[in-house]
Every structure is written in structure tokens, then in C-alpha cells.
Design an enzyme around this catalytic site. Structure first.
Site, PDB file in Angstrom:
ATOM      1  N   GLU A 168       5.899   9.677   3.119  1.00  0.00           N
ATOM      2  CA  GLU A 168       5.564   8.336   2.620  1.00  0.00           C
ATOM      3  C   GLU A 168       4.595   8.405   1.449  1.00  0.00           C
ATOM      4  O   GLU A 168       3.568   9.076   1.521  1.00  0.00           O
ATOM      5  CB  GLU A 168       4.944   7.485   3.734  1.00  0.00           C
ATOM      6  CG  GLU A 168       4.760   6.031   3.348  1.00  0.00           C
ATOM      7  CD  GLU A 168       4.370   5.142   4.525  1.00  0.00           C
ATOM      8  OE1 GLU A 168       4.487   3.915   4.390  1.00  0.00           O
ATOM      9  OE2 GLU A 168       3.963   5.671   5.577  1.00  0.00           O
ATOM     10  N   ASP A 188       0.812  -1.226   0.000  1.00  0.00           N
ATOM     11  CA  ASP A 188       0.000   0.000   0.000  1.00  0.00           C
ATOM     12  C   ASP A 188       0.836   1.262   0.000  1.00  0.00           C
ATOM     13  O   ASP A 188       0.445   2.262  -0.590  1.00  0.00           O
ATOM     14  CB  ASP A 188      -0.950   0.010   1.204  1.00  0.00           C
ATOM     15  CG  ASP A 188      -0.209   0.189   2.515  1.00  0.00           C
ATOM     16  OD1 ASP A 188       0.517  -0.736   2.921  1.00  0.00           O
ATOM     17  OD2 ASP A 188      -0.336   1.269   3.127  1.00  0.00           O
ATOM     18  N   TYR A 224      -5.201   0.859   8.995  1.00  0.00           N
ATOM     19  CA  TYR A 224      -6.331   1.145   8.106  1.00  0.00           C
ATOM     20  C   TYR A 224      -7.639   0.735   8.782  1.00  0.00           C
ATOM     21  O   TYR A 224      -8.396  -0.063   8.275  1.00  0.00           O
ATOM     22  CB  TYR A 224      -6.145   0.448   6.752  1.00  0.00           C
ATOM     23  CG  TYR A 224      -4.975   1.027   5.989  1.00  0.00           C
ATOM     24  CD1 TYR A 224      -5.083   2.275   5.369  1.00  0.00           C
ATOM     25  CD2 TYR A 224      -3.766   0.358   5.917  1.00  0.00           C
ATOM     26  CE1 TYR A 224      -4.003   2.830   4.696  1.00  0.00           C
ATOM     27  CE2 TYR A 224      -2.679   0.908   5.237  1.00  0.00           C
ATOM     28  CZ  TYR A 224      -2.804   2.139   4.637  1.00  0.00           C
ATOM     29  OH  TYR A 224      -1.745   2.695   3.968  1.00  0.00           O
ATOM     30  N   ASP A 259       5.785   0.278   3.174  1.00  0.00           N
ATOM     31  CA  ASP A 259       6.088  -0.950   3.894  1.00  0.00           C
ATOM     32  C   ASP A 259       5.892  -2.162   2.986  1.00  0.00           C
ATOM     33  O   ASP A 259       5.704  -2.020   1.782  1.00  0.00           O
ATOM     34  CB  ASP A 259       5.212  -1.046   5.151  1.00  0.00           C
ATOM     35  CG  ASP A 259       3.724  -0.876   4.823  1.00  0.00           C
ATOM     36  OD1 ASP A 259       3.341  -1.138   3.670  1.00  0.00           O
ATOM     37  OD2 ASP A 259       2.950  -0.491   5.723  1.00  0.00           O
TER      38      ASP A 259
END
Length: 493
Positions: free
Chosen positions: A472, A83, A235, A86
Site C-alpha cells: 500500500e 491518505d 492512525y 482507501d
């Protein structure tokens, strides 16, 4: 003769200033190259791929990874996307990114040129994986691979992963209407993307979407409650699952024209006002999608969605009396401090698309005493895209690899560690922290097209790898800007 010489000299001076101002504008993003940005925004997805990479892979510093994903559950769950920075596969945001890529292709595909094929490839990389998740085990929907709490303690390449690849699923006894509704939306939207180019695949997508939606409706509950720390706080489904049921049904209605989905939507009571659109909250997106039918078919049963869509726009527009949206002094929409650009790109997609529907039907509306025209929405959408591409006080493009000045220290494992071709030995779980995470050196690999979390409310960006809330990148940031970039590429070039 002197007058002629002075005239020539003046002409040369004027040419020099016009040339340097043109050059300055190009370098600093004042005349953005939307086609270049569009191509790069889609290329980014190749850097996020999990699974066995194809020979045509253009992001060559990545290699195959996660080939044993699903093994602990005795199923094949290889493929899909990481996603963000990571090595976990979270299906909730992945499915949302897939839905937004599909909506981009459906809404703006004719404007994409050669990038339409690349967009389809990016969508298919996700849907091939989502199909596995939905069909591998009857009565189960797999919704993620990789323990995020373990993964986040490591700084290693996807190719080196030695952490536990836990498999997470929802079922009748462990419901997840939100992740199932979003998965149904992704598969239904993608089924339309492939309807003409691959009819058999399209039918498989649609059939699976219907089944997953039925599961979402029949066994209600949030996946956060079912899975806990495997998905929270990463999430969590903060907005609950009703918005995903609306979103999934809206996409299935669009894909099938089956009136039972409209009946379901009308019975759902998902009428909360909203001023946000994201991987978590789909209310605004569903309303804009449904309002499209009001414009195109003039069907009055879709009038409430048009009104709700316009209420949303009035909460976004800066001069609206009902606006609840902050803007930085540089003109950037500012919703939340963590990864703010995810909201900017998603909302910008809705601004551009609703403006498109308005333009096609010569429609206007009012926010209080403020008249809103198609250009009102499109100009705000363009301003947000231009800001991201470099028209800001830092003169920085927040898309990696676009322009001359862009983030060099993004919070992304694969980008920040030398590739296998440079360093064939494994780094191990903690091996990448000291030499590569805690360093001011630029990342060795450029993740072209990645849009980072973005600047703070003061238009400042530190370009610090450890500051993940700003540095990120994520699939759902990029997926939502593809449509607006395609629109601008065809309108301003």
C-alpha cells in the site's frame, strides 16, 4: 594488420561490455535518475486528491470525488487527500505529509527547479482543506471524513463512494492536541512556503496556525481518546501528544521568531530519546528543525536540541555503538514490519538535512569512538534512496512507474479498478473485490510516483495487492522523500 584487427575486436568487445553494464545499471536503478524520481514522487499526490479536480489534472484516470464531504455537519469539507489506498481522509497523517512537503520546499526548493511549483500545488491542495477544517466552525477542528470501519469493508473507486461520509472533530470537551499540533505545524510550515509568492495566503495560514496551536495547548488530550474507533487502530496517537506540541511550537517559532514559542518548548519537557520519526512520533524531526537554528545563528539556547538530534543520528547509524536500528542484508533500514518505507523516507529526510547543516558549518560529531562527518549521513541517505529506486537484490523500484521493474499490484482502490472513462457504471461497495482485488492481474491504472510499504526484513517483496502492509502506498511515505530526491538530483546530475 592482424594485430590491428584484434585490437579493433578487443575494443568492440570492451565497448560492448561497458555499454551493457551501463544499460544494466540504468535499467536496474544503479545510476538512478533522481530528477525523474523527484517529478514522479510529487505527481503521485494528484492520484490521491479528493474534491473537484482542476482542468490541469495530469493523473487523468482519476475524477472528482467527495464533493459532499462535510454535508452531515453542514460544512464544506471537500478537498484534501486520501491518505493511502482507501477513500478516507485522516487529517493526522495528511497534516504530517503537508508539513514534510513544506519542509522539503523550504530546505531544498532552490534545487527543485520546475518541481518547486508542483510541490507548492501539492501543499496547497492540502492546506486549502486544512484551512476549512480549522475555520468552518468556531471552537472545533475537523479532523477526518469517512468512517474507516465501513470504508474498509468496500473496494470501490473514490468516484463511486456510497458509504457514510461521517465527519469527525475535536473541541474543548473532546480534545486532540496531537492532531491540532500537527495541523498547526502544517499551516505554519506552509505559510513560509507561500510567504513571497502569495503573501495574503501566507498570512492566513500563519494566523490560523497560531489559533490552532493555542487550541492544542489550551485543551490537552489525545484525539485517540476522544475519537476511539474512528481513528484507531488506523492512525492512533501511540506516542501521545507532547511530541506534536513540540513539533507545532517548533514550526511556529521558525515561522514567527516569537520567543514565547521557545519558552513553551523549554517548559514542555519533551526530552524522551527516540530512534524513529513518523506521522506519529515527531520528536526527532522537531529536534533537527530546532538544531538548524543552533547551526545558523549560533544561539546556545538551541544547543540541547543539537545534542538530542545527534543522539538520534547515533541511534540510526549502522556502525554506531549506540545504534538501535536494524538493516537488512541489502542495506535497507528496517524499523517495523508494517509499511517500513514510511520510516525509511522520514528518517532519510533527517539524515540528508542534518548532513546539510553540518556541511554548511564544517561540523562533525562522535558516536562513541566513531567520527560522524556530513558525508556519513549523506551517504546513508543516498543508500536508502537508491535502494528504494532499484538498487536492491530484487532489482525492483519501490516507486510505481519508475524504472522497468516496479510493483504492479498495489493495494489502492482507484488504481486497481477501471476508471470512469473505461467503466462509467458504479461498482458499488463490494463490487470491486472479486474481479479486481482478488486477482493476480496488474492494476489497470498506474499510480505514477507512489512508493509502497516496501520489502520485508529479508529484502523480499511479494507484489500482492492483498498484502497491504507491503503493497500500500501513502502520502506520508512520499512526502518525506521529496527533499532527499531534490538534494540528490542537484548533487549527482
Amino acid at each position: 594488420m592482424a594485430a590491428l584487427r584484434s585490437g579493433i575486436l578487443l575494443g568492440l568487445i570492451l565497448f560492448f561490455f561497458s555499454f551493457t553494464s551501463l544499460l544494466w545499471g540504468t535499467v536496474h536503478g544503479i545510476n538512478p535518475n533522481y530528477r525523474d524520481a523527484l517529478a514522479k514522487s510529487i505527481l503521485f499526490f494528484q492520484g490521491q486528491r479528493s474534491g473537484r479536480l482542476p482542468p490541469a489534472q495530469q493523473v487523468t484516470w482519476r475524477s472528482s470525488s467527495g464533493l459532499m464531504d462535510g454535508l452531515s455537519a453542514r460544512v464544506d469539507l471537500s478537498g484534501g487527500y486520501h491518505d493511502a489506498g482507501d477513500n478516507v481522509k485522516f487529517n493526522f497523517p495528511m497534516a504530517y505529509a503537508t508539513t514534510m512537503l513544506s519542509w522539503s520546499a523550504l530546505e531544498y526548493g532552490k534545487r527543485m527547479g520546475p518541481q518547486l511549483q508542483e510541490t507548492r500545488a501539492a501543499i496547497r491542495w492540502a492546506t486549502d482543506y486544512l484551512l476549512k477544517c480549522a475555520t468552518a466552525t468556531p471552537g472545533k477542528l475537523y479532523v477526518g471524513v469517512g468512517d474507516p470501519n465501513v470504508d474498509h469493508k468496500c473496494w470501490e473507486r473514490p468516484e463511486d463512494m456510497d458509504t457514510v461520509r461521517s465527519v469527525y472533530s475535536v473541541s474543548a470537551s473532546n480534545p486532540g492536541s496531537d492532531v491540532a499540533g500537527e495541523t498547526a505545524a502544517a499551516l505554519a510550515a506552509a505559510s513560509m512556503v507561500f510567504r513571497k509568492v502569495d503573501p495574503r495566503y501566507s498570512k492566513l495560514l500563519l494566523r490560523t496556525a497560531k489559533n490552532v496551536m493555542q487550541f492544542a495547548v489550551q485543551y490537552r488530550g489525545t484525539y485517540s481518546d476522544s475519537l476511539g474507533s474512528a481513528v484507531c487502530p488506523f492512525y492512533c496517537s501511540y506516542s501521545g501528544y507532547k511530541d506534536e506540541l513540540l513539533w507545532g511550537a517548533a514550526w511556529l517559532l521558525t515561522a514567527t521568531n516569537d520567543a514565547s514559542y521557545l519558552n513553551f518548548i523549554q517548559s514542555l519537557g519533551a526530552n524522551d530519546a527516540t530512534d524513529i520519526f513518523s506521522w506519529d512520533n515527531k520528536l526527532a524531526g522537531a529536534r533537527v528543525l530546532l538544531s538548524r537554528r543552533r547551526f545558523l545563528t549560533k544561539d546556545v539556547s538551541f544547543e540541547p536540541f543539537r545534542q538530542q538530534a545527534e543522539d538520534f543520528m547515533c541511534r540510526i547509524l549502522p556502525n554506531s555503538p549506540s545504534s538501535s536500528t536494524q538493516f537488512t542484508s541489502g542495506g535497507l533500514m528496517y524499523k517495523l514490519p508494517d509499511s517500513n518505507l514510511q520510516y525509511v523516507t522520514s528518517i532519510t529526510f533527517l539524515l540528508a538535512s542534518y548532513g546539510k547543516y553540518m556541511s554548511a558549518t564544517k561540523h562533525t560529531f562522535n558516536c562513541g569512538n566513531i567520527l560522524v562527518t556530513p558525508n556519513t549521513l549523506r551517504n546513508l541517505a543516498k543508500r536508502q534512496v537508491d535502494y528504494i529506486l532499484g538498487e536492491n537484490s530484487m532489482k525492483m523500484s519501490y516507486m510505481v512507474g519508475y524504472g522497468a521493474n516496479y510493483p504492479r499490484r498495489i493495494h489502492h482502490r482507484g488504481s486497481s479498478l477501471p476508471s470512469l472513462t473505461i467503466h462509467p457504471q458504479s461498482f458499488g461497495c463490494e463490487g470491486g473485490f472479486q474481479p479486481f482485488y482478488y486477482t493476480a492481474n496488474p492494476n489497470p491504472n498506474i499510480l505514477v510516483g507512489a512508493i509502497v510499504g516496501g520489502p520485508n526484513q529479508n529484502d523480499f517483496f511479494p507484489d500482492d495487492r492483498t498484502d497491504y502492509s507491503h503493497s500500500e502506498p501513502a502520502t506520508y511515505i512520499n512526502a518525506a522523500i521529496v527533499g532527499p530526491l531534490a538534494y540528490l538530483a542537484s548533487s549527482y546530475t
